[in-house]
Scaffold this active site. Structure first.
Site, short mmCIF file in Angstrom:
data_model
loop_
_atom_site.label_atom_id
_atom_site.label_comp_id
_atom_site.label_asym_id
_atom_site.label_seq_id
_atom_site.Cartn_x
_atom_site.Cartn_y
_atom_site.Cartn_z
N THR A 296 55.51 6.56 -21.70
CA THR A 296 55.75 7.77 -22.49
C THR A 296 56.34 8.90 -21.64
O THR A 296 56.16 8.92 -20.42
CB THR A 296 54.39 8.25 -23.07
N ASP A 297 56.98 9.85 -22.33
CA ASP A 297 57.49 11.03 -21.62
C ASP A 297 56.36 11.98 -21.22
O ASP A 297 56.55 12.89 -20.42
CB ASP A 297 58.53 11.78 -22.48
N GLU A 298 55.15 11.76 -21.80
CA GLU A 298 54.04 12.69 -21.50
C GLU A 298 53.62 12.65 -20.04
O GLU A 298 52.93 13.54 -19.57
CB GLU A 298 52.83 12.39 -22.40
N TYR B 159 45.08 11.06 -21.93
CA TYR B 159 46.02 10.00 -22.34
C TYR B 159 47.20 9.92 -21.37
O TYR B 159 47.53 8.85 -20.86
CB TYR B 159 46.52 10.27 -23.77
N LYS C 162 48.35 6.86 -18.81
CA LYS C 162 49.66 6.20 -18.84
C LYS C 162 50.36 6.35 -17.49
O LYS C 162 51.01 5.43 -17.00
CB LYS C 162 50.53 6.78 -19.96
P1 NAD Z 1 49.31 2.37 -31.57
O1 NAD Z 1 48.07 3.11 -31.25
O2 NAD Z 1 49.89 2.47 -32.93
O3 NAD Z 1 49.10 0.80 -31.28
C1 NAD Z 1 48.44 0.33 -30.14
C2 NAD Z 1 48.13 -1.15 -30.36
O4 NAD Z 1 47.50 -1.64 -29.15
C3 NAD Z 1 47.16 -1.42 -31.50
O5 NAD Z 1 47.61 -2.49 -32.28
C4 NAD Z 1 45.84 -1.76 -30.80
O6 NAD Z 1 45.04 -2.65 -31.55
C5 NAD Z 1 46.37 -2.40 -29.53
N1 NAD Z 1 45.40 -2.32 -28.41
C6 NAD Z 1 44.75 -1.23 -27.96
N2 NAD Z 1 43.94 -1.57 -26.93
C7 NAD Z 1 44.11 -2.90 -26.73
C8 NAD Z 1 43.56 -3.82 -25.81
N3 NAD Z 1 42.66 -3.44 -24.89
N4 NAD Z 1 43.95 -5.11 -25.86
C9 NAD Z 1 44.85 -5.52 -26.80
N5 NAD Z 1 45.39 -4.69 -27.71
C10 NAD Z 1 45.02 -3.38 -27.67
O7 NAD Z 1 50.35 2.81 -30.46
P2 NAD Z 1 51.94 3.00 -30.57
O8 NAD Z 1 52.22 4.36 -31.04
O9 NAD Z 1 52.51 1.84 -31.25
O10 NAD Z 1 52.30 2.96 -29.01
C11 NAD Z 1 52.59 1.72 -28.37
C12 NAD Z 1 52.91 1.99 -26.92
O11 NAD Z 1 54.03 2.86 -26.82
C13 NAD Z 1 51.78 2.66 -26.14
O12 NAD Z 1 51.74 2.10 -24.86
C14 NAD Z 1 52.19 4.12 -26.09
O13 NAD Z 1 51.67 4.74 -24.94
C15 NAD Z 1 53.69 4.00 -26.03
N6 NAD Z 1 54.47 5.14 -26.58
C16 NAD Z 1 54.20 5.60 -27.85
C17 NAD Z 1 54.99 6.63 -28.37
C18 NAD Z 1 54.76 7.17 -29.78
O14 NAD Z 1 55.38 8.17 -30.15
N7 NAD Z 1 53.92 6.55 -30.59
C19 NAD Z 1 56.02 7.19 -27.60
C20 NAD Z 1 56.23 6.70 -26.31
C21 NAD Z 1 55.46 5.67 -25.82
O1 DAU Z 2 55.73 12.02 -26.43
C1 DAU Z 2 55.34 10.71 -26.66
C2 DAU Z 2 53.95 10.70 -27.24
O2 DAU Z 2 54.08 11.12 -28.60
C3 DAU Z 2 53.28 9.33 -27.18
O3 DAU Z 2 53.10 8.95 -25.85
C4 DAU Z 2 51.93 9.35 -27.91
O4 DAU Z 2 51.38 8.04 -27.94
C5 DAU Z 2 52.16 9.84 -29.33
O5 DAU Z 2 50.91 9.95 -29.99
C6 DAU Z 2 52.89 11.17 -29.34
O6 DAU Z 2 52.02 12.20 -28.78
P1 DAU Z 2 51.94 13.66 -29.41
O7 DAU Z 2 50.67 14.28 -29.03
O8 DAU Z 2 53.19 14.43 -29.13
O9 DAU Z 2 51.96 13.26 -30.99
P2 DAU Z 2 51.17 13.88 -32.23
O10 DAU Z 2 51.81 13.31 -33.47
O11 DAU Z 2 49.70 13.74 -32.07
O12 DAU Z 2 51.53 15.41 -32.15
C7 DAU Z 2 52.87 15.87 -32.23
C8 DAU Z 2 52.85 17.38 -32.11
O13 DAU Z 2 52.25 17.90 -33.30
C9 DAU Z 2 52.01 17.89 -30.96
O14 DAU Z 2 52.62 19.06 -30.43
C10 DAU Z 2 50.67 18.25 -31.61
C11 DAU Z 2 51.07 18.68 -32.99
N1 DAU Z 2 50.09 18.39 -34.07
C12 DAU Z 2 49.57 17.14 -34.16
C13 DAU Z 2 48.65 16.83 -35.13
C14 DAU Z 2 48.05 15.44 -35.22
C15 DAU Z 2 49.76 19.38 -34.99
O15 DAU Z 2 50.26 20.51 -34.92
N2 DAU Z 2 48.85 19.07 -35.96
C16 DAU Z 2 48.26 17.84 -36.06
O16 DAU Z 2 47.42 17.64 -36.97
#
Ligand code: NAD
Ligand code: DAU
Length: 357
Positions: free
Chosen positions: A137-139, A163, A167
């Site tokens: 992630t970019d975080e 988190y 990562k």
């Molecule tokens: P998600 O939470 O929707 O899915 C995570 C999946 O991993 C789930 O199916 C869960 O059951 C599985 N999991 C969790 N712990 C596990 C374990 N110990 N063993 C096996 N399976 C396990 O997450 P996502 O949003 O699909 O993110 C996927 C990946 O991409 C993550 O590594 C996250 O850090 C990264 N990522 C997410 C975003 C985003 O915006 N969602 C952006 C950048 C990177």
């Molecule tokens: O940047 C990549 C990341 O993006 C991934 O690594 C994470 O897995 C993914 O969850 C996401 O993280 P964020 O914290 O940015 O996503 P979220 O949707 O939780 O929040 C997006 C923005 O919105 C953040 O600034 C917080 C804000 N927010 C979020 C929620 C859930 C609100 O204002 N209200 C809310 O209820």
């Protein structure tokens, strides 16, 4: 990559993992094994349409279970591991970091160790074709000031939430396994994804659900935190590109060139819903916007410099935010069965804990 060798995908029942599997099976010939623990975020119905595809198989299990991982590698002999599995929600990591350290740090470590043992028995040419692709992630880069340039692959790590720190730790382990053991790794650091199958704890699906049901839409702080939004299918195509063309040991940043403050995202969703759902309980939907207490340590701005993946590998996103958000809203409105299934008792409990609603 030998045609008959499968790839092993971890976390394939989650949001990005399931989109990746659907895209992989639609575009690539090779089979795929999905290993997923099925936490609250994993949902097999995301993959209903490929459940009977001979090239897809599913194993329920934990990436921390080294014996299981070892057996899967020995039995299926995958040509790559594409590692999505993680705890992914920042707010949950603030309430309870333990699961994040276990899944993201210990889990990645377990996979790396088993991958290292697995390739040690390979012939040189097979070893040189193997890839361990770590999805991050970019975080990990921390927070940008308004006038700072976007994150590049050279930006120092500065993770702010449990988190992000978990990562970052996993990224460092991946880097070390390449440096020390020559494990053929690739790492991608992507910005915020949105699209079908995203669990409605995250901003965009939560807003769509609350707005269409006439519930308050919670916006943290002043709503001016900025994220760089990318449609999930574009992220998946970037991952496939890095897997086939990426240089071993390298990291690639992936983003949508679409920086937007949260309040703008929420207002855009409300405007589209006014058009698509004029008879919802509360219209205009923007009347539901409610400013709530800020997330502790809330990063102000993320933005990604995609020059490296664009120049080296020729990848760029295909969707604009305007097209991607409209199709995402339409997907959620058309899938109320999926929403009912995932918003079970445990989900309602999380919403009550997080928002006191
Ligand atoms: P998600 O939470 O929707 O899915 C995570 C999946 O991993 C789930 O199916 C869960 O059951 C599985 N999991 C969790 N712990 C596990 C374990 N110990 N063993 C096996 N399976 C396990 O997450 P996502 O949003 O699909 O993110 C996927 C990946 O991409 C993550 O590594 C996250 O850090 C990264 N990522 C997410 C975003 C985003 O915006 N969602 C952006 C950048 C990177
Ligand atoms: O940047 C990549 C990341 O993006 C991934 O690594 C994470 O897995 C993914 O969850 C996401 O993280 P964020 O914290 O940015 O996503 P979220 O949707 O939780 O929040 C997006 C923005 O919105 C953040 O600034 C917080 C804000 N927010 C979020 C929620 C859930 C609100 O204002 N209200 C809310 O209820």
């Amino acid at each position: 990559m030998a045609k008959t060798q499968p790839i092993l995908v971890t976390g394939g029942a989650g949001f990005i993992g399931s989109n990746f599997i659907l895209q992989w099976l639609a575009t690539e010939g090779t089979p795929l094994i999905s290993l997923d623990k099925l936490t609250y975020a994993g949902n097999l119905s995301n993959l209903e349409q490929v459940a009977s595809d001979q090239r897809y198989s599913f194993v329920q299990g934990d990436i921390c279970d080294r014996k299981l991982v070892q057996n899967l590698l020995a039995r299926h002999r995958p040509s790559a591991i594409v590692h999505f599995a993680a705890e992914s929600h920042v707010d949950r990591s603030i309430h309870g970091p333990d699961d994040f350290i276990r899944a993201n740090v210990n889990g990645t470590f377990a996979l790396l160790e088993e991958a290292r043992a697995y390739i040690s028995g390979m012939a040189t040419d097979e070893k040189s074709r193997f890839r361990f692709l770590h999805i991050s992630t970019d975080e990990v880069y921390g927070s940008l000031e308004p006038d700072e340039p976007p994150f590049s692959e050279a930006t120092p790590y500065n993770p702010n939430s449990p988190y992000a720190a978990s990562k970052a730790a996993s990224d460092h382990l991946v880097r070390a396994y390449h440096h020390t053991y020559r494990l053929p790794t690739l790492t991608t650091n992507c910005s915020n994804n949105y699209g079908p199958f995203q669990f409605p704890e995250k901003l965009i699906p939560l807003t769509i659900l609350h707005a269409s049901e006439g519930k308050p839409i919670p916006v943290y702080g002043d709503g001016q935190n900025v994220r760089d939004w990318l449609f999930v299918e574009d992220h998946c195509s970037a991952i496939r590109t890095v897997l086939s063309l990426g240089r071993v040991g390298e990291t690639y940043n992936i983003g949508g060139k679409s920086e937007k403050p949260n309040l703008e995202i929420v207002r855009t969703i409300c405007t589209i819903l006014d058009e698509l759902r004029p008879h919802d309980p509360v219209v205009p939907h923007k009347n539901l916007i409610t400013f709530v207490q800020d997330r502790p340590g809330h990063d102000r701005r993320y933005a990604i410099d995609t020059t490296k993946i664009d120049r080296e590998l020729g990848w760029r996103p295909r969707q604009t935010f305007d097209t991607g958000i409209r199709s995402t809203i339409q997907w959620y409105l058309a899938h109320d069965g999926w929403i009912r299934e995932v918003t079970s008792g445990a989900y309602r409990q999380w919403i009550a804990t997080q928002y006191s609603m």
